[in-house]
Design an enzyme around this catalytic site. Sequence first.
Site, PDB file in Angstrom:
ATOM      1  CB  VAL A  18      -1.024  -0.253   1.349  1.00 39.33           C
ATOM      2  CG1 VAL A  18      -1.926   1.308   1.345  1.00 39.33           C
ATOM      3  CG2 VAL A  18      -1.616  -1.117   1.114  1.00 39.33           C
ATOM      4  CG  ASP A  36       9.358  -0.191   6.155  1.00 41.87           C
ATOM      5  OD1 ASP A  36       8.277  -0.517   5.460  1.00 41.87           O
ATOM      6  OD2 ASP A  36       9.810  -1.158   6.879  1.00 41.87           O
ATOM      7  NE  ARG A  41       9.231  -2.385   0.592  1.00 40.42           N
ATOM      8  CZ  ARG A  41       8.976  -2.829  -0.492  1.00 40.42           C
ATOM      9  NH1 ARG A  41       9.780  -3.494  -1.465  1.00 40.42           N
ATOM     10  NH2 ARG A  41       7.711  -2.190  -0.954  1.00 40.42           N
ATOM     11  CB  THR A  87      -5.084  -3.755  10.253  1.00 42.44           C
ATOM     12  OG1 THR A  87      -5.336  -3.622   8.751  1.00 42.44           O
ATOM     13  CG2 THR A  87      -4.744  -2.231  10.606  1.00 42.44           C
ATOM     14  CB  THR A 122      -8.634  -2.656   6.197  1.00 45.46           C
ATOM     15  OG1 THR A 122      -8.209  -2.320   4.750  1.00 45.46           O
ATOM     16  CG2 THR A 122      -9.734  -3.104   6.524  1.00 45.46           C
ATOM     17  CB  CYS A 262      -8.128  -7.402   1.320  1.00 42.86           C
ATOM     18  SG  CYS A 262      -6.677  -6.215   1.237  1.00 42.86           S
ATOM     19  NE  ARG A 333       0.367  -9.081   1.943  1.00 44.11           N
ATOM     20  CZ  ARG A 333      -0.349  -7.873   1.698  1.00 44.11           C
ATOM     21  NH1 ARG A 333      -0.238  -6.990   2.823  1.00 44.11           N
ATOM     22  NH2 ARG A 333      -0.724  -7.362   0.580  1.00 44.11           N
TER      23      ARG A 333
END
Length: 425
Positions: A18, A36, A41, A87, A122, A262, A333
């Site tokens: 995201v 981050d 990364r 989340t 979210t 999601c 994920r």
Amino acid sequence: MIHSLSEIKIAIIGLGYVGLPLAVEFGKQRDIIGFDINELRINQLNEFNDVTLEVSQDELKNASGLKFSNTLESIKDCNCYIITVPTPIDKFSEPDLQPLISASRLIGSILTKGDIVIFESTVFPGATEEICVPELEQLSGLIFNNDFYVGYSPERINPGDKLHRLPTIKKVTSGSTPEVASLINDLYKTIITAGTFKASSIKVAEAAKVIENTQRDLNIALVNELALIFNKLNIDTEEVLNAAGTKWNFLPFRPGLVGGHCIGVDPYYLTYKAQQIGYEPEIILAGRRLNDSMAKYVVTRLKKGMIQKQINIHGSRVLVLGATFKENCPDLRNSKVIDIINELKDLEFDVDCYDPWVNSTSIIEEDFSLVTSLEENKYDAIIIAVAHLEFFEMGPMKIHSLGKDKHLIYDLKYVLPSEESDLRL
């Protein structure tokens, strides 16, 4: 507070699926900092390498205003913080808000008067103001809507989707005061070509996001249940869906595994909040239970199919084609393919997994073998679990060649013609 777009100095907190695309789009237009805590990364991104494959090297190079950092000092002079951390849910299928709380505390420690904090993660309705704002107040010593302000603009990233990109997806925005809501909306308008929708409140924006994936989850649960019924009736599910799909308003959902960060997660945020206020959601949780049970169903049906085909179960070798939660992306994920592999291993099958999109180091913690090449005449059963383009290109002959003289093919994603597989969803 900030009074104009020109005064805004942005820091994006979290550079995953995201945060990075968001940082790149803003970085094409203004100086911003992508932050981050993962030093590896940051080093990769400084070398124009995005391991998620969401952003190309050229896109990273073209975002001339974007700088990357993992030091808090580098973002202290910013006045607009956009938090895009994960989340997830815990082992009890309840919201795990720790990453969000940690990010709120991090920003709270450097928050100054007039700053704006925008959340994209979210959450359930009310989480921004009930969970995040108190953390910001406590760490900063500032007063909400007097000294600092918040907004919520839910992410709508679709991993692996090269057609629906961030700028071309309409953005829902909201703010803690009418003035802040308008400023946040105007800010996103600068990068979203599809336009924005300013919600009347933060709670409305939070609720809108969480029901988007809840709706999809329930629709997939319905076709999964239909597939279970049609399998018992010896009717091909794809043929039924194709026939029904000739009506203009039939929704084109397909059965399958529901994983990812999601669809398989967000409904639990809504049901958690519903239970908190004394309502027991029935339909949403029923859909979740069915979708979460599909891995076990697949393995049970595979075992029965092998027995019917007189393939010895004991010591048999199974190849799983695909490990990611969806096609043509490297995202592991919450992949329900992993659940299938674990179910197979519990039954003492010898399992190999092949996925051309996944680096073997990505799944080093999982207890299965990721093979980097395929051997012919090796497997008693082959499960096509993910519809990667590479598997379509292999074709029936190549996939069959991987099996022993007597083998079973279970096509979960309709990659092969129906006559080329023994079992389908």
